[in-house]
Each structure stands twice: as C-alpha cells, then as structure tokens.
Design an enzyme around this catalytic site. Structure first.
Site, short mmCIF file in Angstrom:
data_model
loop_
_atom_site.label_atom_id
_atom_site.label_comp_id
_atom_site.label_asym_id
_atom_site.label_seq_id
_atom_site.Cartn_x
_atom_site.Cartn_y
_atom_site.Cartn_z
N GLU A 82 0.85 -1.20 0.00
CA GLU A 82 0.00 0.00 0.00
C GLU A 82 0.88 1.25 0.00
OE1 GLU A 82 -2.19 -0.79 3.59
OE2 GLU A 82 -3.05 -2.61 2.72
N GLU A 142 -4.75 -6.38 2.90
CA GLU A 142 -3.52 -7.07 3.34
C GLU A 142 -3.55 -8.57 3.05
OE1 GLU A 142 -5.28 -4.92 5.11
OE2 GLU A 142 -3.91 -3.21 5.18
N PHE A 188 1.53 -0.90 8.72
CA PHE A 188 1.85 -0.85 10.16
C PHE A 188 1.58 -2.24 10.75
CE2 PHE A 188 1.05 3.61 9.39
CZ PHE A 188 1.90 4.28 10.25
N ASP A 189 2.28 -2.52 11.86
CA ASP A 189 2.13 -3.78 12.59
C ASP A 189 0.70 -4.30 12.69
OD1 ASP A 189 1.42 -1.73 14.59
OD2 ASP A 189 3.59 -1.57 14.86
N TYR A 214 -2.73 -7.77 10.52
CA TYR A 214 -3.62 -8.83 11.02
C TYR A 214 -4.61 -9.37 9.99
CZ TYR A 214 -1.64 -7.22 15.47
OH TYR A 214 -0.77 -6.86 16.47
N HIS A 238 -1.12 1.53 15.72
CA HIS A 238 0.09 1.88 14.96
C HIS A 238 1.37 1.54 15.71
CE1 HIS A 238 -3.00 4.25 12.94
NE2 HIS A 238 -2.19 4.37 11.91
#
Ligand SMILES: Cc1ncc(C[n+]2csc(CCOP(=O)(O)OP(=O)(O)O)c2C)c(N)n1
Lengths: 340, 353
Positions: free
Chosen positions: A37, A68, A91-92, A96, A137
């Site tokens: 992205e 994702e 971001f982390d 998910y 974030h």
C-alpha cells in the site's frame, strides 16, 4: 559492533539502508518485486521504498489495492510462479487481516508439499512504539509470528544489520517476517554493504562481564544506553542483539549467559506469553548451573498498547532495565518476583 | 476475437443441453466438437466411479474422510478439460474429481484424505495447486500466480474453484478486486451446490445471484447451468481465451452429504435431492450423445469397463499399507532444517530407538 569502516561504508539511516537493500536486490535479481500500500509514487508512509518505482518501473514496484490478505495471498501465488515478492504491511496492527494467509499458507506450504513449493516471500512490517502513534500503529506482534513454525522472523537493531538482514531475507528460500523497528528508522549508523554475521545468528553488541542483557529491534539502542549508565553502578553489562527471533541463536546467547551468570530479556511487547518467556525458558534450561539469579524480563505491561501521552509508562527504558539488573541477587538477597 | 464481455450475468443460466438431453437451439454458447463431448462424457463416468469408490473407502476405514462431488461432475470435468496444458488449477477439498481429470494419480490425490501426508502430488507436474481447505484462500493464490505469469510474459491462465459458501469470505472479494484491477487471467468458478455444509443459499447471499458479485469488481460474469457439461466447458473455455478475469457461477447440487461424516437429513428433504437426481449431469450428456448416435452401446460399455478398472486401481492403491517415516516430520519445515529442528529430530529418533 559490526559496523566497520571500510572503503565502501557509508553513514545511513535505517530507512535509507533498507531502501538500499531493496534497490540492490531489485537491480541484481529480475525476479524480485516490491509491492504493497502506497509503496509506489509515495515511497511508503515511512519513505522506505522511496524512488524505487521510478527507478525500476511499475511492473516491479507497485501499489496494490488496499487489502492485506490480498497482498500476502497474491504474493504466495507469485512465489509459486517463480517470483520473489517483498511486500510491505503499512503498520504492525494492519498486518492482522493477512494472518490467515501467513499462518495457514505462507508458513506451511513447503511442509505441506514436502518441499516442492518453496515461498521466498519477505513481509516487511514496521513495528513497535515510541513514535507517539495512535491506536493500532504501535503493536509489537513478533510472538504471533515466532510461534508459527515455517516462518523466519528477523529484526534489525542497527542500519548495518537492516541492510544485511534484508538482503539475506530476500535471498532466503523461505518466507521471512521482517520486523522494522519504526522508532529507529531515522537513527544513523555506518553501513558496510558486505556480508557479515549469518542471518540466523545473534551478535554481541557490547561485551561485559557481569550481566547479559538480551534485546532486539528497537530495544537494542535502549540496552546499549543502559549498559553505559550501568557503569556508574559498577556493573559491566554485555548486550546481545538477537537479530533473528526465529530461529533463536541458543549458542551465542547461552555462551554469553554462562560467562556472566546473569540475564535480563528486554522487549516492548507485553510480557505474558511473550517472546521473552521463550528466551528465559531456553536460557534457564541450558544455563541453570551457571546462573546466579533467575532470568528476569523487562517488557511492556500486559495491556493494549497505550495512547501516545502514556506510552512512556509502558515502554521499557533505561531506569526500568537498571532496576531489574539491581534485582539479580548481587548480595545473596533472594530475588522476588513482584506481585503475587 | 472475443466480443465485449458483459459485466452482468444473464437472468437465466446459460445452457446447451436441456435436462432431458435435447439441445438448446438458441444458445449463445458454442457447442463443443463431438470428440470433446465424448471425452467429457468418458471423464465424467470415470470421475463418478472414482467418487463412489472413495466414499466406499471411508466405510472401510481406508480414508479418514471424503467430501463427495457426486452431482457436480459437469463442473469438475467440464472446467478442467477446458484448460490448456499450460494453465493452472487451484482446487479445494471438494475437487478430487477435477484432480484425477487433470491427470493427477488417484492415490496421490487421496493422500490428504488418507492421512499419510497433507498432500500427495507434485503441484508442478500437472499444474495443480494443493487442494485448499481454508475457504477462499486459494482465490488469491490463483490471482498472484496468473499475474506473475503476465509479468513474465507467459500465456498462462488460472482456474480457481470455490464453493458458494466461500463467496462470503473476504478473500474471494479481495481476489476478485485484485484480478479486476490487474486484469489477471483468472477464471473464478463458483460451484453453487446449494449448501455450505448445512447452510443454504438463502442465508449466504442477498444478491440476485452469486455471479452478480462480479460487477462490483469490474469482472465479467456468467451464470451457467452447472449440470450441463457442454455449457460449463464452453463458458470456461471462452473465459480462458478471453485472457482477463471472469466470474462464473455454475448452478449444481451436492447429492451426497457434505462429507461421509455429515448427516444431510438434518437440513434438507429427500424430495429436494430427488429433484436434483432427476437433473443428473451424466444422464444428460448420455442422452444427447445417444440420440446423436455418437455414444454407441459398445462405447458405453468400454467407458464403463474403464471406470471399473480405474476404481480397481484406486482400491488396490488404497488397500496397500505404507510406512510413514516419523523423521520426515522435520524435513521440510524450512529449506534447510534449523539447528533447533535438528535437535528435536534427534530427540524423536531417541524415542524411537
Ligand atoms: C476459513 C474456513 N472457515 C470454515 C471452514 C470449515 N468448512 C469447511 S467446508 C465448509 C463449507 C463450505 O461450503 P462451500 O464453500 O459452499 O463449499 P462446498 O463444501 O459446498 O463445496 C466449512 C464451513 C473452512 N474450511 N475454512
């Protein structure tokens, strides 16, 4: 320190080192692709892919639809068809949605197919806190990945390692979760561009005699600061930078702990069921008779990641690590675990 | 060349053969050549025999479980035979008949269900991805694979099979969207067999049809009679040749329970099953070919004999006990076993000594 001054070495931020690693891999191997992205024209929200689309073309470096699972799922299909995708999760916590593709397929296809399908996919994940980020974030999600057999999980603590580890991750025949400590993106260091420590090995960042502090990613710099501060207390702290979380380098870590007799594991993620628990267990199992004190952990609290104005109370810092070192039975006082 | 392809499907499913085997005169689809029709018939008969044999093997404890595709042979066979050699198939657990039609060895097809390993065949030999159990996840693999082929300048399409229930999963929608944006050569074939285990279409979907979902992604969509093998073959072939993405919904029915472990009487009536038995896909093509004089009694007997022989081969392979090497557990987790796994392998070896 791994960074040596050679004719080739340059001072770079970690973000720039990562960018160089992708550029060099794209230049050397036509099967390497970079996508995700905003990684194209924008160069990623952290600018880690800055300039790559312009240089290599939008057939090699491109923006995808915002999904994702789609990014990782299509990367799997591309790898099955001979390409080497390097994908970015923005971001982390936004990785998910891809969890099913990662755990059910990316991690398992080699095993499921008895080695016939290998998936050389790198998933880059900016992770961790310390940047004043709002909710979702700042997660430290390493334990989800390290608990999944079939994944290799690495995280650099220095710009030099960022370059080297990412090159090695892209060259790996297996999927690699590449965790980038976003609060260290702008920290500079010497980058040598040359092969050094193998990807699956930890390194001793600072030698010391009295206690081993085991850290990785964003906490390596914090551990080094702690080691400096500890000299005032008369402690000579050894800092081990794990670099590779899975596989774990028992040999290097345990050799250090056997020398020092004391160990503290540090990470930002919550402690309960966390990566540090595995490290403490493995070190205790292998070094019990060399230990003068239990292996202690310094971690984030067992809470959802706090809002920006409270994150300093959550993140391990020099004081908290020093306090923990102080509890390592230096004068035959029994180490108490705080709480019930 | 291919005419402009419609984003919306037709209101009625496209077909070439009526339920009684008589041809549909004004179908927009091209009737396959006679030799193709005969081959479709032959493979359906063999596929059905394989399927009943596999179900029988569950009763003898030779298979842990088997999800039958009885009633869906027109989809399994029609779609696979429409592929070109270079194309790839991305199947689900339901699609063993598609695999054997593609040429995968029957025993290797059943390895997963027999329990010896998670997969028995080499995906690269017949260009068949691993049978996929996490619903709809294979759609994205197909899109990535087909897009990679494009990037490499190869003319390869991917056919991905999904069930009606799997169209509710997010991955189906991400895959349709990626395929639409990338114009990836992927054929999504939804076998709408009426149920996701026990859950009927009415609780799965509010759109006029599952094929209608293509329009939101800019993906041309087709609704086809999934018990008409000539029509399934024609629409898949056209979709493969068109080069971009296509969503096909094939209306069919799962005659058996979800698997041998399921009790379908808890959620559907025997009248409903009987109505679909009356629309049997094998009977339909047989009636057409017989009326045309193409399926002679001799050929019919030869095909039946071949199916019996195929089933005997499946029985022989599955009734043989194989050694399963415990040490193989550690072999392929990584390209090179890690120190950690070598240590654990040594511990297991000690246990076994
Ligand atoms: C992600 C996921 N959720 C649940 C399941 C359990 N499950 C297996 S088959 C099935 C029904 C699927 O129905 P459908 O997609 O219509 O395919 P069919 O079995 O009818 O061929 C379910 C719920 C699964 N395999 N994967």
């Amino acid at each position: 320190m791994t960074a040596q001054s050679t004719s080739q070495s340059t001072s770079l931020s970690m973000a720039a080192a990562l960018n160089r690693a992708m550029a060099d891999a794209l230049a050397e191997d036509p099967t390497v692709l970079v996508f995700g992205e905003d990684v194209g024209a924008l160069g990623g929200v952290f600018r880690v892919t800055d300039g790559l689309e312009a240089r290599f073309g939008s057939h090699r470096v491109f923006d995808t639809p915002l999904a994702e699972s789609g990014i990782v799922g299509t990367a799997i299909g591309m790898a099955m068809n001979g390409l080497r995708p390097v994908v970015e999760m923005q971001f982390d916590a936004f990785a998910y949605p891809a969890f099913e593709q990662i755990t059910s397929h990316l991690a398992k296809l080699r095993n499921r197919t008895r080695g016939r399908i290998g998936l050389p996919v790198v998933i880059r994940v900016p992770y961790g806190g310390g940047i004043g980020g709002v909710e979702h974030h700042c997660d430290s999600s390493e334990a989800y990945y390290t608990h999944t057999p079939g994944l290799t999980v690495v995280t650099p603590g220095t710009p030099d390692d960022a370059y080297r580890l990412l090159r090695d991750a892209i060259a790996s025949p297996d999927p690699v979760i590449f965790l980038e400590p976003k609060r260290r993106y702008w920290s500079k260091g010497e980058v040598t561009f040359e092969g050094s420590t193998p990807m699956d090995r930890a390194v001793i960042r600072r030698p010391g005699r009295d206690v081993t502090v085991i850290a990785y990613g964003p906490m390596v710099a914090t551990a080094l600061e702690t080691a400096e501060a500890a000299t005032e207390e008369g402690w000579d702290v050894e800092v081990v930078d794990l670099r590779s979380l899975a596989p774990f380098d028992d040999e290097t870590v345990c050799a250090s702990v056997r020398r020092t007799g004391r160990a503290v594991v540090v990470h930002e993620a919550s402690g309960f069921g966390g990566y540090g628990a595995e490290v403490a267990a493995r070190v205790t199992e292998r070094c019990f008779h060399h230990l003068h004190a239990p292996v202690l952990r310094v971690t984030g609290w067992d809470i959802p990641y706090p809002p920006p104005k409270l994150e300093e109370h959550h993140l391990p810092n020099v004081d908290r690590i020093l306090d923990t070192i102080a509890r390592l039975q230096w004068d035959d006082e029994v180490v108490g675990v705080r709480g019930a | 060349m291919v005419p402009t392809r419609e984003l919306l499907p037709t209101a009625e499913p496209l077909s070439l053969l009526r339920k009684d085997g008589s041809p549909v005169e004004d179908s927009p689809l091209a009737m396959p050549d006679d030799d193709v029709l005969l081959e479709l018939h032959r493979r359906m008969v063999v596929g059905r025999r394989f399927d009943t044999q596999a179900t029988a093997l569950t009763k003898q404890g030779r298979l842990a479980v088997y999800p039958s595709s009885r009633g869906q042979e027109a989809c399994e066979v029609g779609a696979v035979l429409a592929l070109r050699e270079q194309d790839w198939l991305f199947p689900t657990y339901r699609d063993c008949v598609a695999l054997v039609t593609r040429g995968v060895d029957s025993a290797e097809t059943l390895t997963l269900l027999q329990g010896g390993w998670h997969l028995g065949y080499d995906p690269y030999v017949h260009r068949v991805g691993p049978q996929c159990t996490p619903l709809a996840t294979n759609t994205l693999h197909a899109v990535g694979f087909a897009h990679a082929a494009r990037l490499k300048g190869e003319d390869t399409a991917a056919l991905v099979l999904v069930g009606d229930g799997a169209t509710s999963e997010g991955d189906t929608h991400e895959a349709l969207n990626f395929a639409g944006v990338w114009k990836a050569p992927v054929v999504f074939l939804v076998q709408n067999n009426g149920y996701a285990i026990s859950v009927p279409m009415s609780k799965q979907n509010a759109a006029p049809s599952l094929a209608h979902k293509g329009i939101g992604y800019g993906v041309p969509s087709v609704l086809v009679d999934g018990n008409d093998v000539a029509a399934v073959y024609a629409v898949v072939k056209e979709a493969v040749e068109a080069g971009g993405p296509t969503l096909i919904e094939a209306l069919t029915y799962r005659i058996e329970a979800h698997t041998n472990a399921d009790d379908a009487t808890r959620y559907r009536t025997s009248d409903e099953v009987a109505a679909w038995l009356d629309r049997d896909p094998v009977d339909r093509i047989e009636a057409y070919l017989t009326a045309r004089g193409l399926l002679t009694p001799e050929r019919r007997a030869a095909v039946a004999a071949e199916a019996e022989e195929f089933a005997a081969g499946v029985r022989a392979a599955l009734n043989t006990d194989h050694e399963h090497d415990p040490m193989s557990l550690f072999e392929h987790v990584y390209a090179t076993p890690t120190r950690h796994l070598r240590e654990q392998a040594a511990l297991l070896a000690e246990e076994l000594a």
